[in-house]
Design a protein around this motif. Structure first.
Motif, PDB file in Angstrom:
ATOM      1  N   GLU A 203      35.193  -2.228  20.500  1.00 43.64           N
ATOM      2  CA  GLU A 203      33.827  -1.907  19.993  1.00 43.64           C
ATOM      3  C   GLU A 203      32.899  -3.326  20.138  1.00 43.64           C
ATOM      4  O   GLU A 203      31.741  -3.051  20.530  1.00 43.64           O
ATOM      5  CB  GLU A 203      33.653  -1.442  18.597  1.00 43.64           C
ATOM      6  CG  GLU A 203      34.417  -0.005  18.413  1.00 43.64           C
ATOM      7  CD  GLU A 203      34.355   0.229  16.833  1.00 43.64           C
ATOM      8  OE1 GLU A 203      34.209  -0.628  16.199  1.00 43.64           O
ATOM      9  OE2 GLU A 203      34.826   1.470  16.639  1.00 43.64           O
ATOM     10  N   GLN A 204      33.529  -4.435  20.020  1.00 49.82           N
ATOM     11  CA  GLN A 204      32.741  -5.657  20.404  1.00 49.82           C
ATOM     12  C   GLN A 204      32.627  -5.758  22.002  1.00 49.82           C
ATOM     13  O   GLN A 204      31.348  -5.890  22.518  1.00 49.82           O
ATOM     14  CB  GLN A 204      33.465  -6.902  20.073  1.00 49.82           C
ATOM     15  CG  GLN A 204      33.272  -6.942  18.522  1.00 49.82           C
ATOM     16  CD  GLN A 204      33.999  -8.449  18.046  1.00 49.82           C
ATOM     17  OE1 GLN A 204      35.464  -8.584  18.195  1.00 49.82           O
ATOM     18  NE2 GLN A 204      33.380  -9.590  18.223  1.00 49.82           N
ATOM     19  N   LEU A 206      32.488  -2.988  24.103  1.00 54.08           N
ATOM     20  CA  LEU A 206      31.446  -1.986  24.324  1.00 54.08           C
ATOM     21  C   LEU A 206      30.032  -2.476  24.063  1.00 54.08           C
ATOM     22  O   LEU A 206      29.098  -2.311  24.871  1.00 54.08           O
ATOM     23  CB  LEU A 206      31.850  -0.794  23.503  1.00 54.08           C
ATOM     24  CG  LEU A 206      30.973   0.390  24.132  1.00 54.08           C
ATOM     25  CD1 LEU A 206      31.024   0.696  25.361  1.00 54.08           C
ATOM     26  CD2 LEU A 206      31.442   1.399  23.050  1.00 54.08           C
ATOM     27  N   ALA A 207      29.977  -3.376  22.907  1.00 57.03           N
ATOM     28  CA  ALA A 207      28.636  -3.695  22.407  1.00 57.03           C
ATOM     29  C   ALA A 207      27.866  -4.597  23.619  1.00 57.03           C
ATOM     30  O   ALA A 207      26.765  -4.765  23.545  1.00 57.03           O
ATOM     31  CB  ALA A 207      28.553  -4.181  21.308  1.00 57.03           C
ATOM     32  N   ILE A 208      28.796  -5.300  24.416  1.00 57.84           N
ATOM     33  CA  ILE A 208      28.146  -6.295  25.216  1.00 57.84           C
ATOM     34  C   ILE A 208      28.332  -5.936  26.687  1.00 57.84           C
ATOM     35  O   ILE A 208      28.208  -6.863  27.455  1.00 57.84           O
ATOM     36  CB  ILE A 208      28.768  -7.836  24.934  1.00 57.84           C
ATOM     37  CG1 ILE A 208      30.239  -7.864  25.042  1.00 57.84           C
ATOM     38  CG2 ILE A 208      28.311  -8.410  23.592  1.00 57.84           C
ATOM     39  CD1 ILE A 208      30.892  -9.062  25.086  1.00 57.84           C
ATOM     40  N   GLU A 215      31.040  -0.074  30.547  1.00 62.73           N
ATOM     41  CA  GLU A 215      31.162   0.655  29.330  1.00 62.73           C
ATOM     42  C   GLU A 215      32.121   1.762  29.779  1.00 62.73           C
ATOM     43  O   GLU A 215      32.927   1.827  28.601  1.00 62.73           O
ATOM     44  CB  GLU A 215      29.838   1.493  29.313  1.00 62.73           C
ATOM     45  CG  GLU A 215      29.690   2.432  28.299  1.00 62.73           C
ATOM     46  CD  GLU A 215      28.487   3.340  28.285  1.00 62.73           C
ATOM     47  OE1 GLU A 215      28.486   4.171  27.632  1.00 62.73           O
ATOM     48  OE2 GLU A 215      27.448   2.666  28.861  1.00 62.73           O
ATOM     49  N   CYS A 218      35.608   0.184  28.639  1.00 65.54           N
ATOM     50  CA  CYS A 218      35.903  -0.038  27.293  1.00 65.54           C
ATOM     51  C   CYS A 218      36.186   1.379  26.597  1.00 65.54           C
ATOM     52  O   CYS A 218      36.829   1.388  25.876  1.00 65.54           O
ATOM     53  CB  CYS A 218      34.474  -0.664  26.728  1.00 65.54           C
ATOM     54  SG  CYS A 218      34.138  -2.344  27.234  1.00 65.54           S
TER      55      CYS A 218
END
Length: 440
Positions: A203-204, A206-208, A215, A218
């Motif tokens: 999730e980290q 994906l967030a960046i 995307e 991830c």
């Protein structure tokens, strides 16, 4: 890089997804202090088909004009490694080998970029010992190369050195927190049985994520992680989100096919598996599609897929890829125990990790050597990582040895972890468990 092997069937795909420089990560050699702006290839045109192809074309054009540019030769070699993963065309490995060798010919000393690229290539070819050595040599030149630390992480993971891999990935994160590093952190956590940590790291990442490709990358791993625990809704949710940015991604379509198969949507699953093998005719994909067909009783079609496995393996072997792990598992499951034991023994001689322990255990079981298989099966399920397939193998071996209570526990746990782990083997696990009296 590549290779996540969230199940043994996906073991080589872990090689393909984690063991080469990761999507969006191959170009990090430019940013690790290994090149200057003047040395870097020109930016790809805005209408380029995709960034990787555009960068390869730009590098080739640059080298036509400046053939002595050792940095661009190294970048081109690393890009070829990634192109091999994306296209499933192992001929790119030979191109990568030549480009990286040319870089070292032009700059034999202090060329950490080429050594890092050679390490990624060695990982992709499953020569993990060589990859670790090459990454270490690169880091002796440039200890701030996040890419080299990633190559070392992957090599150590596959060699079974989880402590060393954890140290390497931590250094990678410190140097370059990003998709390539956080996905490795996730896999390291998964191997230790820390699924919440594995999910949080993804999730980290994906967030960046910087673009649609990152995307989708991830979300592929988030989907695979969810599926590995039997969470079909979670897996489907991640696939749907990923396909919005990468509608033809074979990796996402593979997870979708698994979800469709688990839900009993046969037509959708068949279409999904077919699209995957058309786009990525890798041995593990052909086997997985064949086993799904076999589970449906479509044996002639399954045999057609199996017949292609050896041909594709020979193609990869001709380009320097050693694939004894998948050879062993395929032979053990499909009637050639002698070949399975030979391949698994060779693989285990190269590296002692949970994948090789499981493969050798299963091969020995196929050969009727369950007493020898048992300690390996126990080792393969002792790190904290819970693989439904590995637990099924262990339970089957325990049952063959008359260890009924232990077999019931292992088989029950396998089905608890993921009752959909294989359309062919999960029903066999349930049938064997039922024959032993059911869950303890």
């Amino acid at each position: 890089m590549t290779m996540r092997r969230r199940t043994a069937i996906a073991a080589v795909l872990a090689g393909a997804l984690l063991l080469v420089v990761s999507v969006g990560g191959w170009y990090t050699v430019v940013h690790d202090g290994q090149a200057t702006t003047a040395d870097a290839p020109v930016a790809p045109a805005a209408d380029a088909v995709d960034p990787l192809t555009a960068a390869i074309t730009a590098a080739q054009q640059r080298l036509d004009e400046v053939p002595g540019d050792w940095v661009t030769w190294a970048q081109l070699g690393s890009a070829y490694v990634e192109q091999a993963r994306i296209s499933a065309d192992p001929s790119y490995y030979e191109l990568a080998d030549g480009a990286l060798a040319q870089s070292l010919t032009l700059r034999p000393d202090g060329n950490d970029a080429a050594l890092t690229g050679q390490g990624a290539l060695a990982n992709a070819r499953h020569d993990f010992g060589a990859a670790a050595d090459l990454a270490t040599r690169a880091l002796e030149i440039n200890s701030y190369s996040a890419t080299a630390w990633g190559v070392l992480t992957d090599a150590r993971t596959q060699l079974g050195d989880l402590t060393g891999a954890g140290e390497a990935v931590q250094r990678m994160v410190e140097l370059r927190p990003g998709v390539a590093s956080f996905t490795r952190v996730s896999y390291d956590a998964e191997l230790r049985g820390d699924l919440p940590g594995a999910r949080a790291a993804l999730e980290q990442a994906l967030a960046i994520a910087q673009d649609g490709g990152d995307e989708a990358y991830c979300r592929t791993y988030l989907a695979a992680l969810a599926f590995s625990t039997g969470d079909l809704d979670g897996a489907a949710e991640q696939v749907t989100a990923g396909l919005r940015t990468a509608p033809t991604s074979p990796e996402l379509l593979l997870v979708q096919a698994r979800v469709d198969a688990a839900r009993g949507d046969t037509d959708a699953a068949l279409a999904g598996f077919r699209s995957v093998v058309d786009a990525r005719p890798l041995p593990e994909h052909l086997v997985e599609y064949g086993e799904y067909l076999e589970s449906l009783g479509r044996l002639d079609e399954a045999r057609q897929q199996y017949a292609l496995v050896t041909t594709v393996q020979q193609l990869f072997a001709g380009n320097g890829v050693t694939d004894d792990l998948s050879t062993a598992l395929f032979a053990a499951d499909h009637g050639d125990p002698a070949a399975a034991v030979a391949a698994a023994t060779t693989e285990y001689g190269r590296r002692q990790n949970t994948d090789s322990q499981n493969a050798l255990a299963w091969a020995l079981h196929a050969a009727g050597r369950d007493a020898e298989a048992l300690p390996l099966a126990q080792q393969s399920t002792s790190t904290g990582r819970e693989s439904a397939l590995f637990l099924y193998h262990r339970g089957t071996i325990e049952a063959a040895l008359g260890m009924t209570a232990e077999a019931r526990a292992s088989l029950g746990r396998a089905l608890d972890v993921n009752p959909y782990f294989s359309p062919l083997h999960a029903p066999r696990a349930q049938a064997l468990l039922d024959s032993l009296g059911g869950r303890p």
